[in-house]
Design a protein around this motif. Sequence first.
Motif, PDB file in Angstrom:
ATOM      1  N   TRP A  88      11.811   2.938   2.742  1.00 43.73           N
ATOM      2  CA  TRP A  88      12.828   2.575   1.767  1.00 43.73           C
ATOM      3  C   TRP A  88      13.981   3.579   1.751  1.00 43.73           C
ATOM      4  O   TRP A  88      15.060   3.286   1.252  1.00 43.73           O
ATOM      5  CB  TRP A  88      12.243   2.335   0.373  1.00 43.73           C
ATOM      6  CG  TRP A  88      11.455   3.446  -0.272  1.00 43.73           C
ATOM      7  CD1 TRP A  88      10.103   3.527  -0.369  1.00 43.73           C
ATOM      8  CD2 TRP A  88      11.969   4.599  -0.954  1.00 43.73           C
ATOM      9  NE1 TRP A  88       9.733   4.666  -1.055  1.00 43.73           N
ATOM     10  CE2 TRP A  88      10.855   5.342  -1.430  1.00 43.73           C
ATOM     11  CE3 TRP A  88      13.259   5.093  -1.223  1.00 43.73           C
ATOM     12  CZ2 TRP A  88      10.993   6.540  -2.150  1.00 43.73           C
ATOM     13  CZ3 TRP A  88      13.390   6.278  -1.926  1.00 43.73           C
ATOM     14  CH2 TRP A  88      12.279   6.978  -2.384  1.00 43.73           C
ATOM     15  N   GLY A 103       7.401  -2.296  -4.278  1.00 46.23           N
ATOM     16  CA  GLY A 103       8.454  -1.285  -4.275  1.00 46.23           C
ATOM     17  C   GLY A 103       9.787  -1.729  -4.849  1.00 46.23           C
ATOM     18  O   GLY A 103       9.858  -2.649  -5.678  1.00 46.23           O
ATOM     19  N   LYS A 134       7.735   7.774   5.871  1.00 41.35           N
ATOM     20  CA  LYS A 134       7.717   7.098   4.566  1.00 41.35           C
ATOM     21  C   LYS A 134       7.223   8.163   3.613  1.00 41.35           C
ATOM     22  O   LYS A 134       6.379   8.985   4.013  1.00 41.35           O
ATOM     23  CB  LYS A 134       6.726   5.942   4.558  1.00 41.35           C
ATOM     24  CG  LYS A 134       7.184   4.734   5.351  1.00 41.35           C
ATOM     25  CD  LYS A 134       6.062   3.715   5.408  1.00 41.35           C
ATOM     26  CE  LYS A 134       6.412   2.578   6.326  1.00 41.35           C
ATOM     27  NZ  LYS A 134       6.820   1.360   5.631  1.00 41.35           N
ATOM     28  N   ARG A 135       7.659   8.142   2.377  1.00 40.18           N
ATOM     29  CA  ARG A 135       7.252   9.195   1.460  1.00 40.18           C
ATOM     30  C   ARG A 135       5.723   9.312   1.422  1.00 40.18           C
ATOM     31  O   ARG A 135       5.025   8.311   1.290  1.00 40.18           O
ATOM     32  CB  ARG A 135       7.780   8.917   0.055  1.00 40.18           C
ATOM     33  CG  ARG A 135       7.592  10.078  -0.893  1.00 40.18           C
ATOM     34  CD  ARG A 135       8.096   9.686  -2.255  1.00 40.18           C
ATOM     35  NE  ARG A 135       7.836  10.705  -3.250  1.00 40.18           N
ATOM     36  CZ  ARG A 135       8.750  11.565  -3.696  1.00 40.18           C
ATOM     37  NH1 ARG A 135       9.962  11.534  -3.193  1.00 40.18           N
ATOM     38  NH2 ARG A 135       8.445  12.443  -4.620  1.00 40.18           N
ATOM     39  N   ALA A 142       2.850  -4.756  -5.464  1.00 34.96           N
ATOM     40  CA  ALA A 142       3.148  -3.313  -5.436  1.00 34.96           C
ATOM     41  C   ALA A 142       4.149  -3.113  -4.304  1.00 34.96           C
ATOM     42  O   ALA A 142       3.948  -2.310  -3.400  1.00 34.96           O
ATOM     43  CB  ALA A 142       1.873  -2.524  -5.211  1.00 34.96           C
ATOM     44  N   THR A 165       0.843  -1.204   0.000  1.00 33.66           N
ATOM     45  CA  THR A 165       0.000   0.000   0.000  1.00 33.66           C
ATOM     46  C   THR A 165       0.876   1.251   0.000  1.00 33.66           C
ATOM     47  O   THR A 165       0.611   2.226   0.696  1.00 33.66           O
ATOM     48  CB  THR A 165      -0.951   0.014   1.222  1.00 33.66           C
ATOM     49  OG1 THR A 165      -0.188  -0.290   2.395  1.00 33.66           O
ATOM     50  CG2 THR A 165      -2.086  -0.973   1.070  1.00 33.66           C
ATOM     51  N   GLY A 166       1.984   1.204  -0.786  1.00 33.56           N
ATOM     52  CA  GLY A 166       2.791   2.410  -1.000  1.00 33.56           C
ATOM     53  C   GLY A 166       2.206   3.199  -2.161  1.00 33.56           C
ATOM     54  O   GLY A 166       1.059   2.971  -2.585  1.00 33.56           O
ATOM     55  N   SER A 167       3.007   4.084  -2.691  1.00 35.80           N
ATOM     56  CA  SER A 167       2.545   4.998  -3.730  1.00 35.80           C
ATOM     57  C   SER A 167       2.010   4.272  -4.974  1.00 35.80           C
ATOM     58  O   SER A 167       0.968   4.639  -5.517  1.00 35.80           O
ATOM     59  CB  SER A 167       3.714   5.897  -4.098  1.00 35.80           C
ATOM     60  OG  SER A 167       3.329   6.821  -5.017  1.00 35.80           O
ATOM     61  N   SER A 168       2.717   3.228  -5.412  1.00 38.74           N
ATOM     62  CA  SER A 168       2.294   2.520  -6.630  1.00 38.74           C
ATOM     63  C   SER A 168       0.951   1.851  -6.414  1.00 38.74           C
ATOM     64  O   SER A 168       0.079   1.857  -7.294  1.00 38.74           O
ATOM     65  CB  SER A 168       3.328   1.461  -7.033  1.00 38.74           C
ATOM     66  OG  SER A 168       4.596   2.042  -7.187  1.00 38.74           O
ATOM     67  N   ARG A 197       0.409  -4.077   4.890  1.00 37.06           N
ATOM     68  CA  ARG A 197       1.261  -4.289   6.064  1.00 37.06           C
ATOM     69  C   ARG A 197       1.375  -2.995   6.869  1.00 37.06           C
ATOM     70  O   ARG A 197       1.271  -3.005   8.082  1.00 37.06           O
ATOM     71  CB  ARG A 197       2.647  -4.787   5.627  1.00 37.06           C
ATOM     72  CG  ARG A 197       3.537  -5.175   6.782  1.00 37.06           C
ATOM     73  CD  ARG A 197       4.728  -5.986   6.332  1.00 37.06           C
ATOM     74  NE  ARG A 197       5.676  -5.207   5.555  1.00 37.06           N
ATOM     75  CZ  ARG A 197       6.780  -5.704   5.019  1.00 37.06           C
ATOM     76  NH1 ARG A 197       7.068  -6.998   5.168  1.00 37.06           N
ATOM     77  NH2 ARG A 197       7.597  -4.951   4.335  1.00 37.06           N
ATOM     78  N   THR A 198       1.619  -1.886   6.161  1.00 35.42           N
ATOM     79  CA  THR A 198       1.683  -0.585   6.835  1.00 35.42           C
ATOM     80  C   THR A 198       0.825   0.399   6.042  1.00 35.42           C
ATOM     81  O   THR A 198       1.057   0.572   4.838  1.00 35.42           O
ATOM     82  CB  THR A 198       3.134  -0.037   6.860  1.00 35.42           C
ATOM     83  OG1 THR A 198       4.018  -1.076   7.271  1.00 35.42           O
ATOM     84  CG2 THR A 198       3.266   1.147   7.803  1.00 35.42           C
TER      85      THR A 198
HETATM   86  P1  NA7 Z   1       6.910   1.379  -1.522  1.00 36.09           P
HETATM   87  O1  NA7 Z   1       6.546   2.750  -1.144  1.00 36.09           O
HETATM   88  O2  NA7 Z   1       8.191   0.815  -1.027  1.00 36.09           O
HETATM   89  O3  NA7 Z   1       5.692   0.440  -1.093  1.00 36.09           O
HETATM   90  C1  NA7 Z   1       5.827  -0.955  -1.086  1.00 36.09           C
HETATM   91  C2  NA7 Z   1       4.668  -1.542  -0.335  1.00 36.09           C
HETATM   92  O4  NA7 Z   1       4.787  -2.969  -0.343  1.00 36.09           O
HETATM   93  C3  NA7 Z   1       4.623  -1.110   1.126  1.00 36.09           C
HETATM   94  O5  NA7 Z   1       3.289  -0.909   1.482  1.00 36.09           O
HETATM   95  C4  NA7 Z   1       5.220  -2.321   1.827  1.00 36.09           C
HETATM   96  O6  NA7 Z   1       4.831  -2.456   3.164  1.00 36.09           O
HETATM   97  C5  NA7 Z   1       4.688  -3.438   0.991  1.00 36.09           C
HETATM   98  N1  NA7 Z   1       5.451  -4.672   1.149  1.00 36.09           N
HETATM   99  C6  NA7 Z   1       6.747  -4.896   0.805  1.00 36.09           C
HETATM  100  N2  NA7 Z   1       7.101  -6.151   1.116  1.00 36.09           N
HETATM  101  C7  NA7 Z   1       6.007  -6.724   1.670  1.00 36.09           C
HETATM  102  C8  NA7 Z   1       5.739  -8.001   2.216  1.00 36.09           C
HETATM  103  N3  NA7 Z   1       6.690  -8.940   2.250  1.00 36.09           N
HETATM  104  N4  NA7 Z   1       4.505  -8.246   2.707  1.00 36.09           N
HETATM  105  C9  NA7 Z   1       3.553  -7.296   2.662  1.00 36.09           C
HETATM  106  N5  NA7 Z   1       3.738  -6.071   2.179  1.00 36.09           N
HETATM  107  C10 NA7 Z   1       4.952  -5.790   1.684  1.00 36.09           C
HETATM  108  O7  NA7 Z   1       6.950   1.204  -3.120  1.00 36.09           O
HETATM  109  P2  NA7 Z   1       6.079   1.933  -4.228  1.00 36.09           P
HETATM  110  O8  NA7 Z   1       6.412   1.300  -5.528  1.00 36.09           O
HETATM  111  O9  NA7 Z   1       4.670   1.991  -3.840  1.00 36.09           O
HETATM  112  O10 NA7 Z   1       6.597   3.431  -4.206  1.00 36.09           O
HETATM  113  C11 NA7 Z   1       7.977   3.725  -4.272  1.00 36.09           C
HETATM  114  C12 NA7 Z   1       8.167   5.168  -4.585  1.00 36.09           C
HETATM  115  O11 NA7 Z   1       7.860   5.401  -5.967  1.00 36.09           O
HETATM  116  C13 NA7 Z   1       7.280   6.128  -3.869  1.00 36.09           C
HETATM  117  O12 NA7 Z   1       7.682   6.415  -2.578  1.00 36.09           O
HETATM  118  C14 NA7 Z   1       7.311   7.344  -4.759  1.00 36.09           C
HETATM  119  O13 NA7 Z   1       8.493   8.049  -4.555  1.00 36.09           O
HETATM  120  C15 NA7 Z   1       7.372   6.734  -6.135  1.00 36.09           C
HETATM  121  P3  NA7 Z   1       5.725  -1.771   4.353  1.00 36.09           P
HETATM  122  O14 NA7 Z   1       5.443  -0.307   4.251  1.00 36.09           O
HETATM  123  O15 NA7 Z   1       7.178  -2.084   4.038  1.00 36.09           O
HETATM  124  O16 NA7 Z   1       5.248  -2.388   5.584  1.00 36.09           O
END
Ligand code: NA7
Length: 533
Positions: A493, A380, A328-329, A378, A187-190, A210-211
């Motif tokens: 990240w 990251g 987080k961004r 999604a 649930t990050g930006s993508s 997750r977050t």
């Molecule tokens: P992000 O912001 O790194 O988001 C990745 C998401 O994936 C984040 O919610 C993570 O949860 C989740 N994640 C990663 N690994 C897992 C596992 N193993 N289980 C469950 N969830 C997981 O990447 P984006 O592509 O969305 O965005 C990156 C940047 O691109 C953004 O900040 C902008 O600058 C443009 P977590 O938060 O780690 O608990």
Amino acid sequence: MSRQTQSTGDFDAVVVGAGFAGLYMLHRLRELGLSVRVFEVGSGIGGTWFWNRYPGARCDIESLEYSYQFSEELQQEWEWSERYATQPEILRYLEHVADRFDLRRDIELETRVLSAHFDEATARWAIETERGSVSARFCVLATGCLSSANMPRFPGIERFAGATYHTGRWPHEGVDFTGQRVGVIGTGSSAIQSIPMIAEQAAHLFVFQRTPSYSIPAHNAPLDPGYVRQIRSDYAGFRKQNSQRPFGANFPVSERAALEVDADERAREYEARWRRGGLGFMTAFNDLILDRAANDTAAEFVRDKIRAIVRDPAVAETLAPKQVLGCKRLCVDTGYYATFNRPNVTLVDVSDAPIEAILPGGLRTRRAAYELDCIVFATGFDAMTGAALAIDIRGTSGQALREKWAEGPRTYLGLGTAGFPNLFLITGPGSPSVLSNMVPSIEQHVEWIADCIAWLRERGLERIDATPAAEDAWVVHVNEVASLTLYPSCNSWYLGANVPGKPRVFMPYLGFPPYVEKCNEVAARDYEGFTIG
Ligand code: NA7
């Protein structure tokens, strides 16, 4: 260049990557009269904007700023259609730039760089690609901050019967989710950009969170021609003004601290920023990323917005982030929270019941199993270091960059790393990069590197390398600045905390204007902190 080309030859410079950074580096070095070859793993140019084709992919910096300024003609002639550009529009822009400046003839596509080894005797880099070997005096890593996809190793993934996708490696032909049970992990930006679009198509969408993230509405709209005219009447002035702001972007910075004003005044300011939309929410007060109590006021404002948008109070609570806002961004969305009011969308909290396995017909968390036809990761990127460290880079005495950075990246100014002469990084760790508007940061690095190479050539010098002392001092400084902020307080990240096993080190440098001043000073003092020979 055609795919059949064999990479061979001796160049003045090799550039790795043909995104925003690699394209401009090529242009600038060619202007100096250097022979340059760019290697790009994609089948097209564009870097991040070539790969991230997921539904809803859009930049979170406004179009009029997320664009090159090195050519006044270019910035006057290119027509952006919306406040925030979509991925296809940004890619069209980069294609236009490549054509306009005749860049393609020096770019070799579908060519992965495997290794780059520095040869002490000749002070040149021996570079091996999938399709041949070349040598170059200078090697520039334009490999991008968000280019190496992070794919969690869930057990059973190879047995999944349906299709899997990563947002950062999206199929060019697009994906039709009609009638499908879709799982989105992350649930990050993508995710936040793609979930509202996928929800419109899917039979059912399960979002595995997750977050939770804080997201501010984009309020995207077609660009107002009057506003565009106004910016174009003094584009250079607009750019200059932005370059003096902390993030190098047009986020109006308040001179007030959050707790300096009363609750009503704070609410008015947050409401105004929320209505304006976008990342400028972060600069509503000057201490939001410095003071926990100040940050709490902004965080609670956004949580209240989520509670007002999302009808089911339990779902709203699960969506409400608890960490420091902006740690987080921040995300920028169109209809993200409201998507959870749809009957075909289910939010699954995996914070205390993680995904344990992918099953042939879905996935299983510690609590329950879900039937899925396809899964969208999604999840990251291995940000800021992943793409560079995927290459076997060896400096003096054969030292591997992977070894040198085993405990976290070490650079001088994010531009060079000691023991790796004539190797330059564009927006490397230790530079403002992702904590700034990337395009001006890229331009600043490209111009600094080009000026440095020109300076060396004018003097008949062949080699430049950061000193360990200058690098050590810079690493300490980057960490000191970060430690004054709330950034290290969550698993972002920026810290490498999203990739299991990655060292936890805060990678970007906070503060675009002082950083640029420092780089200029270093150059003016004949590249202070570098050994030159
Ligand atoms: P992000 O912001 O790194 O988001 C990745 C998401 O994936 C984040 O919610 C993570 O949860 C989740 N994640 C990663 N690994 C897992 C596992 N193993 N289980 C469950 N969830 C997981 O990447 P984006 O592509 O969305 O965005 C990156 C940047 O691109 C953004 O900040 C902008 O600058 C443009 P977590 O938060 O780690 O608990």
